[in-house]
Design an enzyme around this catalytic site. Sequence first.
Site, PDB file in Angstrom:
ATOM      1  N   ASN A 330       2.093   1.871   8.847  1.00  0.00           N
ATOM      2  CA  ASN A 330       2.045   1.546   7.429  1.00  0.00           C
ATOM      3  C   ASN A 330       1.314   0.223   7.301  1.00  0.00           C
ATOM      4  O   ASN A 330       1.608  -0.719   8.046  1.00  0.00           O
ATOM      5  CB  ASN A 330       3.444   1.425   6.838  1.00  0.00           C
ATOM      6  CG  ASN A 330       4.265   2.689   7.003  1.00  0.00           C
ATOM      7  OD1 ASN A 330       3.739   3.751   7.311  1.00  0.00           O
ATOM      8  ND2 ASN A 330       5.569   2.583   6.808  1.00  0.00           N
ATOM      9  N   TYR A 332      -0.298  -2.736   4.488  1.00  0.00           N
ATOM     10  CA  TYR A 332      -0.451  -3.245   3.128  1.00  0.00           C
ATOM     11  C   TYR A 332      -1.066  -4.644   3.083  1.00  0.00           C
ATOM     12  O   TYR A 332      -1.857  -4.935   2.192  1.00  0.00           O
ATOM     13  CB  TYR A 332       0.911  -3.313   2.419  1.00  0.00           C
ATOM     14  CG  TYR A 332       1.572  -1.987   2.194  1.00  0.00           C
ATOM     15  CD1 TYR A 332       1.281  -1.218   1.070  1.00  0.00           C
ATOM     16  CD2 TYR A 332       2.505  -1.490   3.101  1.00  0.00           C
ATOM     17  CE1 TYR A 332       1.898   0.006   0.855  1.00  0.00           C
ATOM     18  CE2 TYR A 332       3.122  -0.268   2.900  1.00  0.00           C
ATOM     19  CZ  TYR A 332       2.820   0.477   1.778  1.00  0.00           C
ATOM     20  OH  TYR A 332       3.431   1.689   1.574  1.00  0.00           O
TER      21      TYR A 332
END
Length: 514
Positions: A330, A332
């Site tokens: 993940n 970000y």
Amino acid sequence: MLVMYYSFAVLLVAAIFSVANGFIKSDFPPNFLFGASTSAYQVEGAANEDGRKPSIWDTFAHADNGGKTKGDGDIACDQYHKYKDDVKLMAKMGLDAYRFSISWSRLIPDGKGPINPKGLDYYNNLIDELTSKGIQPHVTLYHWDLPQTLEDEYGGWVSRRIIKDFTAYTDVCFREFVDRVKYWTTVNEGNACSIVGYGKGDLPPQRCSSSSMSNCSKGNSSTEPYLVTHHMLLAHASAAKLYRTKYKAKQRGFISFNLLVFGFLPLTNTSEDIIAAQRARDFYIGWFLNPFIFGEYPDSMKKNVGSRLPYFTTKESNLVKGSIDFLGINFYLAYYVKNNAKSLQKKDRDHTLDMAADLKLNFGNGTSPYEIPVIPGILEGELRSLKNNYGNFPIYIYESGQQTRRNSSLDDWSRVKCMHEYIGSLLDMLRDGLNIRGYFVWSFLDVFELLGGYEASYGLYYIDMKDPTLKRQPKLSSVWYTNFLNNRTMDSKITMKIEKNSSISNTPLMHVTT
């Protein structure tokens, strides 16, 4: 007026709107997957229905927590009741795959013992619905929602007892769903779970030292993050061995572990900052990947953590080593890293000080905390670092998205820009030999976010929580993604509009002093 404006915008976008600058989905390898992600507590709702019992996330969300949670997942998006409608939307969009998680406390309410038949029915029905529409299910087995009974009984992940119970739980999932599920992730964001749940105490189960700024009633920030990670690695390896021994020959599926990956950039070109950036990378990523690839923790961790870092026996090392078929990541944010030798000299350090990183938000150029910068180039750099340090194993990007403030606006140009830039950058990464197999947008719906609750938004679909029907309303980003997935191109005027309407900075968001 909003509805009229949006209807016009959708018609405009539907006619000419998809990916700019000449790339479309068919430019990607035929087996490359494009999907969207959610997790059980964030979308299912029905928290107190059909035999489900609380998880540590329920407990955390219902506690005060200084207003951090901003709601709870009791209803969430009500996907428990609306899954058929949601799968229809996925099929209409053209998603290749859907990443979701199984609620351990819905399937096995006490964490061990009897299976809840209604929970089993729900996941069977969801998986059947997905496969009937040609959507590949990617299942996460643990997404931050440990059954509260196991936390109460023996402290959950801080105890070695979790290994046996987690393995038994995964065996149920494999046995019941393995004929239709080929891609399994044992733990989501294991590094964030250990650091923030047991080091800082900001997330469930909210354990940390009493001196921490968080409202923790128990825990030890200087030891528990390492203990929790050790047990996660062993539990994962145990589940992977079970799968490979009992199921893989017939079903030919794959097992992974998921990590939250940050960009780590030295603040200056000095050797001290460059070394500090690598040390930060060791403590966030190498902490898990070193055991998976080499069977032991990084040397920098052994040096800085000392006796507080658990050790693997030869048998355990061999069990953990090679226990992932692919890595789920993940991504970000990025950090600037500056060396701070003084923090390395402190005694009784928690995990943050061990890696010599005082993580501080630094929103440059007036960037709102509800706007995450678009930084695909930094993601590419981190993936290259993984390749160089650990080999070119398969990677699925299971979460990537743009956070905005949640409101009734469906005109989410900044999210469109984010998706456009990240997906476009994937082509360059693939051409340069990075072994990326799929890209999943976080999130399919505006879900109950871990800290932002219902104030933060990542979704392709907006849900008005005041609407009793919880109607899914497509944003421009969902229209954009739909057109991309169906190989429809867009013209340069729309490209210019994306650039004009996005206020997102291309600079990293965080600043780390180490």
